[in-house]
Structures are given as C-alpha cells and as structure tokens.
Motif scaffolding. Structure first.
Motif, PDB file in Angstrom:
ATOM      1  N   CYS A 158     -44.527  26.211   7.892  1.00 54.30           N
ATOM      2  CA  CYS A 158     -43.985  25.463   9.031  1.00 54.30           C
ATOM      3  C   CYS A 158     -43.382  26.456  10.020  1.00 54.30           C
ATOM      4  CB  CYS A 158     -42.915  24.487   8.530  1.00 54.30           C
ATOM      5  SG  CYS A 158     -41.981  23.682   9.863  1.00 54.30           S
ATOM      6  N   THR A 204     -46.924  24.229   3.925  1.00 55.08           N
ATOM      7  CA  THR A 204     -47.439  22.873   4.156  1.00 55.08           C
ATOM      8  C   THR A 204     -48.801  22.736   3.475  1.00 55.08           C
ATOM      9  OG1 THR A 204     -48.652  23.423   6.187  1.00 55.08           O
ATOM     10  CG2 THR A 204     -46.308  22.893   6.404  1.00 55.08           C
ATOM     11  N   ASP A 205     -49.364  21.549   3.576  1.00 57.61           N
ATOM     12  CA  ASP A 205     -50.683  21.303   2.988  1.00 57.61           C
ATOM     13  C   ASP A 205     -51.810  21.864   3.856  1.00 57.61           C
ATOM     14  OD1 ASP A 205     -49.590  19.995   0.822  1.00 57.61           O
ATOM     15  OD2 ASP A 205     -49.711  18.012   1.763  1.00 57.61           O
ATOM     16  N   ALA A 240     -47.523  25.902  11.187  1.00 58.03           N
ATOM     17  CA  ALA A 240     -47.821  24.479  11.214  1.00 58.03           C
ATOM     18  C   ALA A 240     -46.806  23.721  12.060  1.00 58.03           C
ATOM     19  CB  ALA A 240     -47.820  23.927   9.795  1.00 58.03           C
ATOM     20  N   GLN A 294     -46.021  18.183  10.272  1.00 53.75           N
ATOM     21  CA  GLN A 294     -46.834  18.290   9.064  1.00 53.75           C
ATOM     22  C   GLN A 294     -46.045  18.850   7.883  1.00 53.75           C
ATOM     23  OE1 GLN A 294     -50.039  17.174   9.122  1.00 53.75           O
ATOM     24  NE2 GLN A 294     -49.687  16.598  11.253  1.00 53.75           N
ATOM     25  N   CYS A 295     -44.778  19.072   8.081  1.00 54.06           N
ATOM     26  CA  CYS A 295     -43.922  19.686   7.057  1.00 54.06           C
ATOM     27  C   CYS A 295     -43.161  18.615   6.284  1.00 54.06           C
ATOM     28  CB  CYS A 295     -42.958  20.678   7.704  1.00 54.06           C
ATOM     29  SG  CYS A 295     -41.783  21.431   6.541  1.00 54.06           S
ATOM     30  N   SER A 296     -43.241  18.663   4.950  1.00 53.94           N
ATOM     31  CA  SER A 296     -42.567  17.634   4.138  1.00 53.94           C
ATOM     32  C   SER A 296     -41.051  17.839   4.110  1.00 53.94           C
ATOM     33  CB  SER A 296     -43.105  17.676   2.708  1.00 53.94           C
ATOM     34  OG  SER A 296     -42.911  18.966   2.119  1.00 53.94           O
ATOM     35  N   TYR A 297     -40.555  19.006   4.542  1.00 56.00           N
ATOM     36  CA  TYR A 297     -39.104  19.241   4.639  1.00 56.00           C
ATOM     37  C   TYR A 297     -38.554  18.808   5.983  1.00 56.00           C
ATOM     38  CZ  TYR A 297     -39.597  21.949   0.343  1.00 56.00           C
ATOM     39  OH  TYR A 297     -39.874  22.333  -0.936  1.00 56.00           O
TER      40      TYR A 297
END
Length: 277
Positions: free
Chosen positions: A235, A242-243, A267, A271-274
């Motif tokens: 990220c 990220t994925d 990214a 798109q970052c889960s955090y």
C-alpha cells in the motif's frame, strides 16, 4: 519472427475452431492443419462424457493427440469452461484456453481469454409453447440449440438445432419420449454453434501467437512469457502488502529460464485491508 523449419502445426478440433486459431498462428509463420481427432473423448458440454482432468491438462492432451495423429512435431488445441463465476456466481463466465505443444523444442505454452459476454441459457417447454422470446434472447439461429427430455432423463438428446423446422421437429420428438411431455431447450455450447465462444477463442489464439513471437533470452526457444504472479504490492500509504501483484514471473518452458519483473509504485489505499478494512 521465429523460424520454424516445418511450419505446419496439427490443430485438433471437430467443431470448426480453425476459423479462430489458424489466422492467429499464421501471423507467426505457423500453418494450422486440421486433424481428425475425437476431441469429445476428453469431455462434452452436454455431459455424456465428463471431463476427468483440469482444463489445462485437457488442452495439452488435445494438442498432443493432434500431433500424434498427424505425425507433425507441433500441435495446438483449445478447451473451454463455462459456468457461474466463482467470485460472483450470478455471472456466467467463459474461460477459453489455447495450448501449443512443440515436441522438437520441448516448448509447451498455454494462453487464455476470459469473457462474461457469453450466451448460456435454457428453457423448459412443451409442444406448441411460444418460444419466441427465448429464441430472440439467445440469438437463434446464429446460436445453435440442444433439445433434451424435461423429466430428468438424459437420453435421447438432439444437438445442433439451427433452423425453426429442426427445432419444431426436435421438440415434438423429444416430448414424445418424455414422461411428462416436457422438453429442455438449451444453448449448444460447441464452438461452431456458439458465436460468443468463438470470439473468446480468437482472443486466446491471438495471445498465444503473441507469446510464440517472443524468444527466450537464454535459449531462444519461442513462447517466453508470464508463468506466475507474485501478490503483495505494498500500500502506498501504510506499506502493508495487498492482494495486488507486486511482480510477474516470466519464463521459458523449454530451458526453465525465469525472470522476475517487479511493478513500480504502490497500491491504492482502497485496495488495502488495513487502510480500508
């Protein structure tokens, strides 16, 4: 352009795929020759013969069957998969693979194309039912049809219905054999009767041709290109993985050469889960 020696390549198909595959191969100096191989032995869309192996294994098996039957050193074939998209089952997808095998150089290459614009539809009906709306929706007669029993029994089945008279006759014949008088009409997904599949096969064939035009930087064999993806693009705000892919790995199926090609930048935080849990 790669120099092939004998430019002929065996194309294993019984459903007219030469119209989509041969022109693409010609752009890289390969001449496709259709070989009479019973490709239905690897599986059918209508289910009489279940596909026992993965699509990638089957497309290579088809290509090898073609070159073995022809005596040529190279073979090409395609294999399609249609069904609910795993990540969004409401969508129907068509994934087409085109595989190439060269037993002289030891090169095996598969390219693919994915589409959600495919015609997969069915309707249950009886003799004299109005099929007009269904036929218009699927694009009949350009899109072929299959008629089978509507009571759950598999046989009999009539494929390749492409005229109104054929459809009328098929519905009447199958209804007579069905316990409840109902028939099941569905789109015929074989390539020569499915225009949407043909477009995706053509795209996959063009990608294969582009791949075959790339020589390996180490051994000069054709077909150098992507063989793996490496997720984990960081990220750009917090640096967490990220994925998204942070690199792609390109390789040669002949000598095994691998080159990692990293992606620049970071990214989007969305798109970052955090940052965007």
């Amino acid at each position: 352009m790669v120099v092939w020696g004998d430019p002929r390549v065996a194309l294993a198909t019984r459903h007219g795929k030469e119209g989509q595959i041969a022109p693409a191969l010609l752009t890289v100096g390969l001449v496709a020759e259709v070989v009479a191989v019973d490709t239905d032995q690897f599986g059918t869309f209508t289910g009489e013969i279940a596909r026992q192996r993965s699509a990638r294994e089957v497309v290579i098996a088809k290509a090898r069957a073609g070159l073995e039957a022809s005596g040529l050193a190279r073979g090409v074939a395609s294999e399609g998969t249609l069904g609910p998209y795993p990540e969004l089952p409401a969508l129907t997808y068509d994934l087409e693979l085109v595989g190439f095998v060269d037993i002289e150089s030891g090169v095996t290459v598969i390219e693919e194309a994915l589409s959600f614009e495919t015609t997969v539809a069915s309707v249950q009906a009886r003799v004299n039912d109005d099929l007009g709306p269904f036929l218009h929706r699927v694009g009949f007669p350009t899109q072929g049809l299959i008629v089978r029993r509507g009571d759950g029994e598999f046989d009999p089945i009539i494929k390749g219905v492409v005229t109104t008279e054929q459809l009328r006759s098929a519905v009447a014949a199958i209804a007579r054999s069905s316990r409840d008088g109902q028939v099941f009409i569905e789109t015929d997904q074989r390539a020569h009767l499915c225009p949407t599949r043909r477009r995706v096969i053509e795209e996959a064939a063009q990608r294969l041709a582009s791949r075959l035009s790339r020589p390996c930087p180490s051994c000069s064999r054709p077909g150098f290109g992507p063989v793996a993806h490496e997720p984990g693009l960081p990220c750009r705000d917090c640096g967490a993985p990220t994925d998204l892919d942070q690199a792609i790995v390109e390789g040669c199926s002949g000598c095994g050469e691998l080159i990692r090609v990293p992606f620049a930048g970071g990214a989007d935080p969305a798109q970052c889960s955090y940052c965007n849990p």
